[in-house]
Design a protein around this motif. Sequence first.
Motif, short mmCIF file in Angstrom:
data_model
loop_
_atom_site.label_atom_id
_atom_site.label_comp_id
_atom_site.label_asym_id
_atom_site.label_seq_id
_atom_site.Cartn_x
_atom_site.Cartn_y
_atom_site.Cartn_z
N ARG A 1 0.83 -1.21 0.00
CA ARG A 1 0.00 0.00 0.00
C ARG A 1 0.87 1.26 0.00
O ARG A 1 0.60 2.22 -0.73
CB ARG A 1 -0.93 0.00 1.20
CG ARG A 1 -2.02 -1.03 1.13
CD ARG A 1 -2.76 -1.13 2.47
NE ARG A 1 -3.69 -2.22 2.48
CZ ARG A 1 -5.00 -2.09 2.24
NH1 ARG A 1 -5.49 -0.90 1.96
NH2 ARG A 1 -5.78 -3.13 2.27
N MET A 2 1.91 1.25 0.82
CA MET A 2 2.80 2.41 0.89
C MET A 2 3.58 2.58 -0.42
O MET A 2 3.77 3.69 -0.90
CB MET A 2 3.76 2.29 2.07
CG MET A 2 3.09 2.35 3.43
SD MET A 2 2.10 3.83 3.71
CE MET A 2 0.45 3.10 3.78
N LEU A 3 4.01 1.48 -1.00
CA LEU A 3 4.70 1.55 -2.29
C LEU A 3 3.79 2.10 -3.38
O LEU A 3 4.24 2.88 -4.24
CB LEU A 3 5.24 0.17 -2.69
CG LEU A 3 6.49 -0.27 -1.95
CD1 LEU A 3 6.77 -1.75 -2.23
CD2 LEU A 3 7.68 0.57 -2.35
N ARG A 4 2.53 1.71 -3.34
CA ARG A 4 1.57 2.22 -4.33
C ARG A 4 1.47 3.75 -4.22
O ARG A 4 1.49 4.46 -5.24
CB ARG A 4 0.21 1.57 -4.08
CG ARG A 4 -0.79 1.81 -5.18
CD ARG A 4 -2.11 1.10 -4.91
NE ARG A 4 -1.93 -0.31 -4.65
CZ ARG A 4 -2.47 -0.97 -3.61
NH1 ARG A 4 -3.24 -0.33 -2.76
NH2 ARG A 4 -2.27 -2.25 -3.44
N ALA A 5 1.40 4.26 -3.00
CA ALA A 5 1.31 5.71 -2.81
C ALA A 5 2.62 6.40 -3.20
O ALA A 5 2.61 7.45 -3.84
CB ALA A 5 0.96 6.02 -1.36
N ARG A 6 3.75 5.79 -2.82
CA ARG A 6 5.04 6.39 -3.18
C ARG A 6 5.23 6.40 -4.70
O ARG A 6 5.73 7.38 -5.27
CB ARG A 6 6.19 5.65 -2.51
CG ARG A 6 7.50 6.41 -2.66
CD ARG A 6 8.65 5.68 -2.06
NE ARG A 6 8.96 4.55 -2.92
CZ ARG A 6 9.95 3.70 -2.71
NH1 ARG A 6 10.71 3.83 -1.64
NH2 ARG A 6 10.17 2.70 -3.55
N ASP A 7 4.82 5.35 -5.37
CA ASP A 7 4.90 5.32 -6.83
C ASP A 7 4.04 6.41 -7.45
O ASP A 7 4.43 7.04 -8.44
CB ASP A 7 4.47 3.95 -7.37
CG ASP A 7 5.49 2.86 -7.08
OD1 ASP A 7 6.63 3.18 -6.69
OD2 ASP A 7 5.13 1.68 -7.23
N ALA A 8 2.88 6.66 -6.86
CA ALA A 8 2.02 7.75 -7.36
C ALA A 8 2.72 9.09 -7.19
O ALA A 8 2.65 9.95 -8.08
CB ALA A 8 0.68 7.74 -6.62
N MET A 9 3.43 9.28 -6.07
CA MET A 9 4.18 10.52 -5.87
C MET A 9 5.31 10.64 -6.89
O MET A 9 5.57 11.73 -7.40
CB MET A 9 4.75 10.59 -4.45
CG MET A 9 3.72 10.90 -3.41
SD MET A 9 4.48 11.26 -1.81
CE MET A 9 4.42 9.66 -1.06
N ASP A 10 5.97 9.53 -7.18
CA ASP A 10 7.05 9.56 -8.17
C ASP A 10 6.53 9.92 -9.55
O ASP A 10 7.18 10.64 -10.30
CB ASP A 10 7.77 8.20 -8.22
CG ASP A 10 8.62 7.93 -7.01
OD1 ASP A 10 8.96 8.89 -6.27
OD2 ASP A 10 8.95 6.75 -6.78
N ARG A 11 5.36 9.40 -9.90
CA ARG A 11 4.79 9.67 -11.23
C ARG A 11 4.21 11.07 -11.34
O ARG A 11 4.33 11.71 -12.38
CB ARG A 11 3.68 8.66 -11.53
CG ARG A 11 4.13 7.33 -12.03
CD ARG A 11 2.96 6.51 -12.55
NE ARG A 11 1.82 6.46 -11.64
CZ ARG A 11 1.71 5.60 -10.62
NH1 ARG A 11 2.64 4.74 -10.36
NH2 ARG A 11 0.63 5.63 -9.86
N ALA A 12 3.55 11.53 -10.30
CA ALA A 12 2.80 12.79 -10.37
C ALA A 12 3.36 13.84 -9.40
O ALA A 12 2.61 14.63 -8.85
CB ALA A 12 1.33 12.52 -10.08
N TYR A 13 4.68 13.87 -9.23
CA TYR A 13 5.31 14.77 -8.26
C TYR A 13 4.96 16.23 -8.49
O TYR A 13 4.92 17.02 -7.56
CB TYR A 13 6.83 14.58 -8.26
CG TYR A 13 7.47 14.94 -9.57
CD1 TYR A 13 7.82 16.25 -9.86
CD2 TYR A 13 7.68 13.96 -10.54
CE1 TYR A 13 8.39 16.57 -11.08
CE2 TYR A 13 8.25 14.28 -11.76
CZ TYR A 13 8.59 15.58 -12.02
OH TYR A 13 9.14 15.89 -13.23
N ALA A 14 4.68 16.63 -9.72
CA ALA A 14 4.40 18.03 -10.02
C ALA A 14 2.94 18.40 -9.76
O ALA A 14 2.59 19.57 -9.78
CB ALA A 14 4.77 18.35 -11.46
#
Length: 137
Positions: free
Chosen positions: A18-31
């Motif tokens: 679950r945390m990796l899913r959220a971190r991946d979302a931050m990596d993809r949509a950081y802007a």
Amino acid sequence: MANASDRARRDTEDSNRRMLRARDAMDRAYAQPLDVPALAAIAHVSPAHFTRVFRATFGETPHRYLQRRRVERAMFLLRETGRSVTDICFDVGFSSLGTFSRTFRDIVGESPRAYRRSAPEAGVPTCFAMAWTRPRG
């Protein structure tokens, strides 16, 4: 006993996913404007639980992780483009030049302009440039 430890292991693995899913979302949509409730929804947990577990899992708060990710991207743009610091600030997701400059200095140790002046010359292998310019914080 084995059932309890198996269940605990599965719970930990589920939490990590679950945390990796959220971190991946931050990596993809950081802007993009990302806040804790939106990230918690991605991880399918409450906002308070998300913040606690994210910090326990990755060693920093979601907000700090996102700031660091944005600064890493800004470092690349400062090294590789001639775009203005203001344009880069907004492109990586900051809404204020002052906040960007302060956060950049906290993480990198120097202002964006000073970083640009001290960035490695073109032609330096990427692996060395990344090692030399990796944020400290």
